[in-house]
Design a protein around this motif. Structure first.
Motif, PDB file in Angstrom:
ATOM      1  N   LYS A  95       0.851  -1.189   0.000  1.00  0.00           N
ATOM      2  CA  LYS A  95       0.000   0.000   0.000  1.00  0.00           C
ATOM      3  C   LYS A  95       0.890   1.243   0.000  1.00  0.00           C
ATOM      4  O   LYS A  95       1.980   1.246   0.568  1.00  0.00           O
ATOM      5  N   GLU A  96       0.413   2.301  -0.608  1.00  0.00           N
ATOM      6  CA  GLU A  96       1.202   3.523  -0.683  1.00  0.00           C
ATOM      7  C   GLU A  96       1.565   4.042   0.708  1.00  0.00           C
ATOM      8  O   GLU A  96       2.696   4.497   0.926  1.00  0.00           O
ATOM      9  N   ASP A 108       5.429   4.486   1.862  1.00  0.00           N
ATOM     10  CA  ASP A 108       5.970   5.803   2.209  1.00  0.00           C
ATOM     11  C   ASP A 108       6.531   5.812   3.625  1.00  0.00           C
ATOM     12  O   ASP A 108       7.581   6.421   3.886  1.00  0.00           O
TER      13      ASP A 108
END
Length: 254
Positions: free
Chosen positions: A110-111, A115
């Motif tokens: 997932k982003e 991140d």
């Protein structure tokens, strides 16, 4: 002993696990150690007390390294405390140990988690080093924490593996750039270590067999196994070693 007498070290993520082990070991060698923590202030202060109780010198410094503001906060606090303790804000040894990871394969990434991992594992060491260089004495050393995950495929640790690959590249590039200042830059690649991150795996017999089976020595690693390597890299004994990714996995998957 006391190979680091008169030296000052900053160890990020030093409230527990490998970072704690490195902080204790560098202090044992005579260094004044700045024990960084993200959220675990009590644990970091316990590390400081343990060092002081053994006759060493240490201080605790807190900062959230997931943002650049946190990096600036780290050095503002460190500068203030070092001036109070030593009269100057210069130091000699930087250990980029703070890190984070979780299990995810390519279809699970997932982003948000990507991140978060990149911020702590890649962005933080990069900007911590950037801010450290104006404070670091020539002849000092930088030690980055990599991982055996860069040496063979671990599909369930995709994001983490990518981040540690970036750490290896950062290490190589900075070793070349900082040679003119006689600053060594190396990385340590631990294998499976008995830390809080692996407590669930070691809680079962199956997990223990898996962890022990990775190494040619038939056991899993302890923080001291990595800390002793860090102590060598931080000392004058390693003056001719730079740009190296040192495997500390106990010969895992040879």
């Amino acid at each position: 002993m006391d190979k680091l007498q008169g030296k000052v070290a900053l160890v990020t993520g030093a409230s527990r696990g490998i970072g704690r082990g490195i902080a204790l070991r560098l202090a044992q060698e005579g260094a004044l150690v700045a024990v960084h923590y993200g959220t675990k202030q009590t644990a970091a202060e316990e590390v400081v007390r343990e060092i002081q109780g053994s006759g060493g010198a240490a201080l605790a410094v807190g900062a959230d390294l997931s943002s650049l503001d946190g990096v600036h906060q780290l050095f503002a606090s460190l500068d203030e405390q070092l001036i109070e303790h030593t009269g100057y804000h210069r130091f000699d040894i930087l250990v980029n140990n703070a890190g984070w990871g979780h299990a995810a394969t390519i279809d699970q990434v997932k982003e948000e988690s990507f991140d978060a991992i990149m911020n702590i594992n890649v962005k933080a060491p990069l900007f911590v080093i950037q801010q450290a260089l104006s404070r670091m004495r020539d002849g000092g050393c930088i030690i980055n924490m990599a991982s055996m995950a860069t040496r063979f495929a671990l599909p369930h640790l995709l994001e983490y593996s990518i981040s540690k690959g970036a750490v290896n590249t950062l290490t190589l590039v900075l070793a070349q750039q900082l040679g003119s200042r006689q600053i060594t830059v190396n990385a340590i690649s631990p294998g499976f270590i008995d830390t809080d991150m692996n407590v669930e795996t070691l809680a079962t017999q199956e997990g223990q067999q898996f962890a022990a089976g990775l190494s040619t020595f038939g056991r899993w690693g302890q923080p001291a196994d990595v800390a002793d390597i860090a102590a060598f890299l931080a000392s004058h004994d390693s003056r001719w070693v730079t740009g190296q990714i040192i495997d500390a996995s106990g010969g895992s998957r040879l």
